[in-house]
Write a protein that holds these residues in place. Structure first.
Motif, PDB file in Angstrom:
ATOM      1  N   UNK A   1       0.841  -1.202   0.000  1.00  0.00           N
ATOM      2  CA  UNK A   1       0.000   0.000   0.000  1.00  0.00           C
ATOM      3  C   UNK A   1       0.878   1.254   0.000  1.00  0.00           C
ATOM      4  N   UNK A   2       0.921   1.928  -1.139  1.00  0.00           N
ATOM      5  CA  UNK A   2       1.769   3.123  -1.272  1.00  0.00           C
ATOM      6  C   UNK A   2       1.026   4.397  -0.873  1.00  0.00           C
ATOM      7  N   UNK A   3      -0.223   4.255  -0.424  1.00  0.00           N
ATOM      8  CA  UNK A   3      -0.968   5.407   0.081  1.00  0.00           C
ATOM      9  C   UNK A   3      -1.116   6.484  -0.980  1.00  0.00           C
ATOM     10  N   UNK A   4      -0.616   7.683  -0.656  1.00  0.00           N
ATOM     11  CA  UNK A   4      -0.717   8.848  -1.552  1.00  0.00           C
ATOM     12  C   UNK A   4       0.616   9.131  -2.235  1.00  0.00           C
ATOM     13  N   UNK A   5       1.605   8.256  -2.021  1.00  0.00           N
ATOM     14  CA  UNK A   5       2.990   8.623  -2.307  1.00  0.00           C
ATOM     15  C   UNK A   5       3.527   8.147  -3.657  1.00  0.00           C
ATOM     16  N   UNK A   6       3.683   9.088  -4.575  1.00  0.00           N
ATOM     17  CA  UNK A   6       4.272   8.790  -5.887  1.00  0.00           C
ATOM     18  C   UNK A   6       5.727   8.364  -5.760  1.00  0.00           C
ATOM     19  N   UNK A   7       6.458   8.965  -4.837  1.00  0.00           N
ATOM     20  CA  UNK A   7       7.873   8.620  -4.689  1.00  0.00           C
ATOM     21  C   UNK A   7       8.019   7.187  -4.194  1.00  0.00           C
ATOM     22  N   UNK A   8       7.179   6.798  -3.219  1.00  0.00           N
ATOM     23  CA  UNK A   8       7.201   5.406  -2.742  1.00  0.00           C
ATOM     24  C   UNK A   8       6.975   4.462  -3.911  1.00  0.00           C
ATOM     25  N   UNK A   9       5.925   4.720  -4.669  1.00  0.00           N
ATOM     26  CA  UNK A   9       5.538   3.808  -5.744  1.00  0.00           C
ATOM     27  C   UNK A   9       6.625   3.700  -6.798  1.00  0.00           C
TER      28      UNK A   9
ATOM     29  N   UNK B   1      -3.998   5.152  -2.970  1.00  0.00           N
ATOM     30  CA  UNK B   1      -5.302   5.802  -2.800  1.00  0.00           C
ATOM     31  C   UNK B   1      -5.814   6.314  -4.162  1.00  0.00           C
ATOM     32  N   UNK B   2      -6.967   6.972  -4.167  1.00  0.00           N
ATOM     33  CA  UNK B   2      -7.577   7.383  -5.440  1.00  0.00           C
ATOM     34  C   UNK B   2      -6.665   8.317  -6.225  1.00  0.00           C
TER      35      UNK B   2
ATOM     36  N   UNK C   1       5.461  24.016 -17.168  1.00  0.00           N
ATOM     37  CA  UNK C   1       5.216  23.286 -15.918  1.00  0.00           C
ATOM     38  C   UNK C   1       4.065  22.283 -16.083  1.00  0.00           C
ATOM     39  N   UNK C   2       3.950  21.681 -17.278  1.00  0.00           N
ATOM     40  CA  UNK C   2       2.831  20.753 -17.512  1.00  0.00           C
ATOM     41  C   UNK C   2       2.867  19.548 -16.562  1.00  0.00           C
ATOM     42  N   UNK C   3       4.041  19.239 -15.986  1.00  0.00           N
ATOM     43  CA  UNK C   3       4.120  18.143 -15.009  1.00  0.00           C
ATOM     44  C   UNK C   3       3.200  18.368 -13.808  1.00  0.00           C
ATOM     45  N   UNK C   4       2.879  19.652 -13.548  1.00  0.00           N
ATOM     46  CA  UNK C   4       1.986  19.952 -12.413  1.00  0.00           C
ATOM     47  C   UNK C   4       0.621  19.310 -12.577  1.00  0.00           C
ATOM     48  N   UNK C   5       0.257  19.003 -13.823  1.00  0.00           N
ATOM     49  CA  UNK C   5      -1.072  18.423 -14.069  1.00  0.00           C
ATOM     50  C   UNK C   5      -1.155  16.976 -13.595  1.00  0.00           C
ATOM     51  N   UNK C   6       0.012  16.324 -13.353  1.00  0.00           N
ATOM     52  CA  UNK C   6      -0.013  14.906 -12.938  1.00  0.00           C
ATOM     53  C   UNK C   6       0.629  14.713 -11.556  1.00  0.00           C
ATOM     54  N   UNK C   7       0.534  15.733 -10.734  1.00  0.00           N
ATOM     55  CA  UNK C   7       0.992  15.591  -9.340  1.00  0.00           C
ATOM     56  C   UNK C   7      -0.149  15.004  -8.489  1.00  0.00           C
ATOM     57  N   UNK C   8      -0.123  15.205  -7.166  1.00  0.00           N
ATOM     58  CA  UNK C   8      -1.134  14.620  -6.288  1.00  0.00           C
ATOM     59  C   UNK C   8      -2.547  15.018  -6.723  1.00  0.00           C
TER      60      UNK C   8
ATOM     61  N   UNK D   1      -7.552  17.037  -1.808  1.00  0.00           N
ATOM     62  CA  UNK D   1      -6.786  16.131  -0.920  1.00  0.00           C
ATOM     63  C   UNK D   1      -5.281  16.239  -1.175  1.00  0.00           C
ATOM     64  N   UNK D   2      -4.821  17.381  -1.646  1.00  0.00           N
ATOM     65  CA  UNK D   2      -3.404  17.548  -1.999  1.00  0.00           C
ATOM     66  C   UNK D   2      -2.737  18.403  -0.913  1.00  0.00           C
ATOM     67  N   UNK D   3      -1.733  17.822  -0.258  1.00  0.00           N
ATOM     68  CA  UNK D   3      -1.086  18.497   0.880  1.00  0.00           C
ATOM     69  C   UNK D   3      -0.523  19.862   0.509  1.00  0.00           C
ATOM     70  N   UNK D   4       0.069  19.974  -0.675  1.00  0.00           N
ATOM     71  CA  UNK D   4       0.697  21.262  -1.007  1.00  0.00           C
ATOM     72  C   UNK D   4      -0.353  22.331  -1.368  1.00  0.00           C
ATOM     73  N   UNK D   5      -1.499  21.904  -1.866  1.00  0.00           N
ATOM     74  CA  UNK D   5      -2.581  22.870  -2.122  1.00  0.00           C
ATOM     75  C   UNK D   5      -3.130  23.342  -0.765  1.00  0.00           C
TER      76      UNK D   5
END
Ligand code: S3P
Length: 415
Positions: free
Chosen positions: A77-85, A104-105, A323-330, A372-376
């Motif tokens: 279970x990687x939870x919300x974490x892209x780096x973990x995955x 998670x979703x 900064x199009x990568x921002x579209x695929x963050x949390x 549900x995004x921590x940085x937002x």
């Protein structure tokens, strides 16, 4: 009035993930202090433990006993974490592990083919939900490849270098713009055969375990950025950060803040375990708009939401491109920033790959969707300090993905 005092941040999230993973590949026990307190780190720890790695708390330290990985009985279970995955996909593939990774979703909607495609070129057999989680990797014999990454992503680079520890032959990764380089620095320091040449890194398979280590993780500059922004926009502020990471691939936000005109003094810098660390003082001064280009983006990718908040308080135009990568963050952070700032009365134009903000504008109170995004959540909490009405976040608790102490510390420093 102002944001005043001293603050020491929990360990950098990127280095914390890597320290747990690399300690698992090391010979004997490694001791890590000031590990990130964020929920993402618990995801990495839980996944490693499920793969047979022993990890225990000792006071405030975490002690990891390196050893053989085993196939987990349950999905990881990687939870919300892209780096973990993404890092684990590479690491576990290199260790010949069969495992299913879930999340998670939010994480289940993020692209994994950026890792799975090059890993399949290396010989990995895997199944995925159309390039997304759940992903199952099957024990496979891997061969080294020479990979040109289309994205400047430390997660892609790190996953392939970690897979390269368990391949036949060398693995090289070249990226279009240098992304954070903690994996290269740490692996080299721990005895891996890794070399860098410009934008390329080349690694040889491990012939013996990495060296074990003691590490005090430097304070997280991406978390500190929210407090730096608060100090920059609230008049009378004067804030000192103790022991914050100053790695050149991570200071893009501070360079931008300086260009905007914020008061900033680096009081001291020193080296620890191959990383530059500093003591930094930030104080309020009038801000002006700046331009951020594609080349700048990897150095401040996680800080762009808070840069948008700063830009609403700066004189003139701030333009963020590439900064199009921002579209695929949390979440889709371009949409999250633009839709919420519009609600607050900012002058902001959404672009496919960024945004344009004209400032300064007073901000109104609003109900803010965090997605549900921590940085937002953290960025709009800072906006709430200077807004005329209250900012009400729909899910404030999501800040704990990276910084559970965020609200308490913000309250402590507001005088
Ligand atoms: C990270 C890399 C970045 C960053 C993320 C952490 C890392 O992602 O946004 O928060 O630790 O490698 P990308 O490499 O995908 O840009």
């Amino acid at each position: 009035m102002g944001i005043k005092g001293q603050i020491t941040f929990p360990g950098d999230k990127s280095i914390s993930h890597r320290s747990l993973m690399f300690a698992a590949l090391a010979d004997g026990e490694s001791r890590i202090s000031n590990l990130s307190t964020g929920a993402d780190l618990q995801s990495t720890r839980g996944c490693l433990e499920a793969c047979g790695i022993h990890i225990r708390n000792d006071g405030d330290d975490v002690v990891v006993k390196g050893g053989q990985f085993s196939d987990p009985d349950q999905p990881l279970d990687c939870g919300n974490s892209g780096t973990t995955t993404r890092l684990l996909l590479g690491l576990l593939a290199g260790q010949g592990i069969t495992a299913t990774l879930v999340g998670d979703d939010s994480l289940s909607s993020r692209p994994m083919n950026r890792i799975l495609d090059p890993l399949s070129q290396m010989g990995l057999q895997s199944d995925s939900n159309d390039g997304k989680l759940p992903v199952t990797i099957h024990k496979s014999n891997l061969k080294g490849i020479d990979y040109q990454s289309p994205v400047a992503s430390a997660q892609v680079k790190s996953a392939l270098l970690l897979a390269g520890l368990g391949t036949n032959g060398e693995t090289s990764v070249t990226e279009p713009i240098l992304s954070r380089d903690h994996t290269e620095k740490m692996l080299k320091g721990l005895g891996a055969n890794l070399s860098n040449n410009g934008l390329s890194s080349t690694i040889s398979p491990l012939t013996s375990p990495l060296s074990n280590f003691n590490l005090a993780v430097p304070g997280d500059p991406s978390t500190a950025a929210f407090f730096a922004a608060a100090a920059a926009i609230v008049s009378g502020s004067d804030l000192t950060f103790n022991r914050v990471l100053r790695n050149p691939t991570r200071i893009g936000f501070y360079l931008a803040l300086n260009k905007m005109g914020a008061g900033m003094d680096c009081l001291e810098t020193w080296e620890e375990a191959g990383e530059t660390i500093g003591k930094l003082n930030i104080f309020h001064q009038p801000l002006k708009g700046i331009t951020i280009t594609k080349e700048d983006v990897p150095g401040l990718i996680d800080e762009l939401p808070i840069i948008a908040i700063l830009a609403t308080q700066a004189h003139g135009k701030t333009e963020v491109r590439g900064a199009e990568e921002l579209r695929v963050k949390e979440c889709d952070r371009i949409h999250a920033v633009c839709s919420n700032l519009k609600k607050m009365g900012a002058d902001i134009e959404e672009l496919d790959d960024g945004f344009i903000i004209q400032g300064p504008t007073p901000l109104e109170g609003a109900r803010v969707a965090t997605f549900h995004d921590h940085r937002i959540a953290m960025a709009f909490s800072i906006a709430g300090i200077v807004s005329k009405g209250n900012v009400i976040l729909d899910h404030p608790k999501c800040a704990s993905i990276s910084y559970p102490e965020f609200y308490d510390e913000l309250e402590r420093l507001q005088l």
